[in-house]
Motif scaffolding. Structure first.
Motif, PDB file in Angstrom:
ATOM      1  N   VAL A 117      75.282 -60.870  12.105  1.00  0.00           N
ATOM      2  CA  VAL A 117      76.440 -60.525  11.268  1.00  0.00           C
ATOM      3  C   VAL A 117      77.488 -59.795  12.093  1.00  0.00           C
ATOM      4  CG1 VAL A 117      77.248 -59.115   9.339  1.00  0.00           C
ATOM      5  CG2 VAL A 117      75.187 -60.477   9.093  1.00  0.00           C
ATOM      6  N   ALA A 118      77.057 -58.819  12.882  1.00  0.00           N
ATOM      7  CA  ALA A 118      77.994 -58.060  13.710  1.00  0.00           C
ATOM      8  C   ALA A 118      78.731 -58.974  14.683  1.00  0.00           C
ATOM      9  CB  ALA A 118      77.238 -56.971  14.468  1.00  0.00           C
ATOM     10  N   GLU A 119      78.029 -59.935  15.232  1.00  0.00           N
ATOM     11  CA  GLU A 119      78.647 -60.839  16.204  1.00  0.00           C
ATOM     12  C   GLU A 119      79.599 -61.825  15.513  1.00  0.00           C
ATOM     13  OE1 GLU A 119      79.573 -61.650  19.934  1.00  0.00           O
ATOM     14  OE2 GLU A 119      78.050 -60.169  19.385  1.00  0.00           O
ATOM     15  N   ILE A 120      79.293 -62.203  14.296  1.00  0.00           N
ATOM     16  CA  ILE A 120      80.183 -63.093  13.539  1.00  0.00           C
ATOM     17  C   ILE A 120      81.484 -62.370  13.183  1.00  0.00           C
ATOM     18  CG2 ILE A 120      80.493 -64.285  11.322  1.00  0.00           C
ATOM     19  CD1 ILE A 120      77.495 -64.946  11.430  1.00  0.00           C
ATOM     20  N   LEU A 121      81.358 -61.124  12.741  1.00  0.00           N
ATOM     21  CA  LEU A 121      82.530 -60.365  12.303  1.00  0.00           C
ATOM     22  C   LEU A 121      83.408 -59.914  13.466  1.00  0.00           C
ATOM     23  CD1 LEU A 121      80.956 -58.183   9.461  1.00  0.00           C
ATOM     24  CD2 LEU A 121      82.447 -60.172   9.220  1.00  0.00           C
ATOM     25  N   ALA A 122      82.784 -59.637  14.595  1.00  0.00           N
ATOM     26  CA  ALA A 122      83.546 -59.202  15.778  1.00  0.00           C
ATOM     27  C   ALA A 122      82.941 -59.876  17.008  1.00  0.00           C
ATOM     28  CB  ALA A 122      83.507 -57.684  15.919  1.00  0.00           C
ATOM     29  N   PRO A 123      83.254 -61.147  17.228  1.00  0.00           N
ATOM     30  CA  PRO A 123      82.645 -61.900  18.334  1.00  0.00           C
ATOM     31  C   PRO A 123      82.931 -61.266  19.686  1.00  0.00           C
ATOM     32  CG  PRO A 123      83.832 -63.358  16.837  1.00  0.00           C
ATOM     33  CD  PRO A 123      84.218 -61.961  16.466  1.00  0.00           C
ATOM     34  N   SER A 124      81.929 -61.230  20.510  1.00  0.00           N
ATOM     35  CA  SER A 124      82.087 -60.735  21.880  1.00  0.00           C
ATOM     36  C   SER A 124      82.011 -61.916  22.841  1.00  0.00           C
ATOM     37  CB  SER A 124      80.973 -59.732  22.207  1.00  0.00           C
ATOM     38  OG  SER A 124      79.724 -60.405  22.316  1.00  0.00           O
ATOM     39  N   SER A 125      82.298 -61.654  24.098  1.00  0.00           N
ATOM     40  CA  SER A 125      82.207 -62.711  25.101  1.00  0.00           C
ATOM     41  C   SER A 125      80.773 -63.186  25.270  1.00  0.00           C
ATOM     42  CB  SER A 125      82.744 -62.205  26.444  1.00  0.00           C
ATOM     43  OG  SER A 125      81.990 -61.080  26.890  1.00  0.00           O
ATOM     44  N   HIS A 126      79.819 -62.349  24.885  1.00  0.00           N
ATOM     45  CA  HIS A 126      78.406 -62.709  25.024  1.00  0.00           C
ATOM     46  C   HIS A 126      77.990 -63.801  24.038  1.00  0.00           C
ATOM     47  CE1 HIS A 126      77.706 -59.436  27.819  1.00  0.00           C
ATOM     48  NE2 HIS A 126      78.279 -58.600  26.969  1.00  0.00           N
ATOM     49  N   ILE A 175      77.128 -62.734   5.909  1.00  0.00           N
ATOM     50  CA  ILE A 175      78.097 -61.635   6.056  1.00  0.00           C
ATOM     51  C   ILE A 175      77.978 -60.658   4.897  1.00  0.00           C
ATOM     52  CG2 ILE A 175      80.558 -61.090   6.071  1.00  0.00           C
ATOM     53  CD1 ILE A 175      81.001 -63.732   7.548  1.00  0.00           C
ATOM     54  N   GLY A 176      77.627 -61.187   3.720  1.00  0.00           N
ATOM     55  CA  GLY A 176      77.483 -60.335   2.538  1.00  0.00           C
ATOM     56  C   GLY A 176      76.414 -59.275   2.687  1.00  0.00           C
ATOM     57  N   ARG A 177      75.532 -59.436   3.664  1.00  0.00           N
ATOM     58  CA  ARG A 177      74.501 -58.426   3.896  1.00  0.00           C
ATOM     59  C   ARG A 177      75.100 -57.101   4.324  1.00  0.00           C
ATOM     60  NH1 ARG A 177      69.362 -59.644   4.266  1.00  0.00           N
ATOM     61  NH2 ARG A 177      69.031 -57.881   5.659  1.00  0.00           N
TER      62      ARG A 177
END
Length: 227
Positions: A117-126, A175-177
């Motif tokens: 969820v964190a990566e979906i909301l704020a994608p990083s280069s990783h 994301i709702g989590r």
């Protein structure tokens, strides 16, 4: 392989797994930027050198965590078995939706869900590592199911649009989590069976409509070539 070498490899795999689990829990709780290698090492009960040895550093460790999180969310072996089974395509899709809904609406869940969820909301280069290692192979099996349902070839761009439209509601549930207030929270309260049935019917309705449209356009092109 000697017994000593087998034991050494086994110990190394256990250490790697322990670091991965500790990192996953900490990244889920505080995020990549706020989680130090020192904190991960302390939680895993290892020294900092072990993180560098097994993962090449914190960045490599985070990429490994992302890969493991995606594997726990959708297991490639399970998806392959489902896609290649003799079950009707509509039932395959319903089973897949059911598996995803079960995870996304389970309040207990696991660290892998929070990391994704964190990566979906704020994608990083990783996140790019997922498109290199996990997503392509899983997408190919999903596409095979959708191709069976729609009659659209797997390499046709129209099938990619179908895949995105089918997966999007499940991503929204994930994301709702995070507990953001709004209609998604009401959706997550719907009984499991009712929610799976709704998402499945909605997806099937759209896929069948797109399939009919695709078949009609192909037939029209064929008639035009014969003139």
């Amino acid at each position: 392989m000697s017994k000593a070498l087998r034991e050494l490899r086994s110990d190394g795999e256990a250490t790697r797994a322990r670091i991965l689990e500790a990192a996953g829990e900490l990244f889920a709780a505080a995020g990549f930027a706020e989680t130090t290698s020192k904190a991960i090492a302390a939680r895993a009960g290892v020294d900092l050198a072990s993180i560098n040895y097994h993962f090449g550093g914190r960045g490599g460790l985070y990429q490994a965590v992302l890969i493991e999180a995606h594997r726990r969310f959708v297991d490639l072996a399970d998806l392959r078995e489902l896609a290649l089974s003799a079950v009707p395509a509509a039932d395959k899709l319903k089973r897949l939706i059911g598996q995803i809904v079960q995870q996304t609406t389970d309040d207990a869940g696991g660290w892998h869900l929070a990391v994704l969820v964190a990566e979906i909301l704020a994608p990083s280069s990783h996140a790019q590592v997922l498109f290199q290692s996990e997503i392509p192979s899983k997408a190919s099996y999903l596409n095979s199911i959708l191709a069976e349902l729609t009659g659209i070839p797997e390499d046709d761009p129209a099938l990619l649009r179908c895949a995105i439209s089918t997966v999007a509601p499940c991503i929204l549930l994930l994301i709702g989590r995070r507990g953001v207030p709004g209609p998604v929270q009401e959706l997550r309260k719907v009984p499991y069976g009712d929610l799976v049935d709704h998402l499945h019917r909605y997806a099937i309705g759209g896929l069948e409509a797109i399939g009919r449209e695709y078949a009609g356009a192909r037939a029209a092109r064929s008639r035009k070539r014969r003139k």
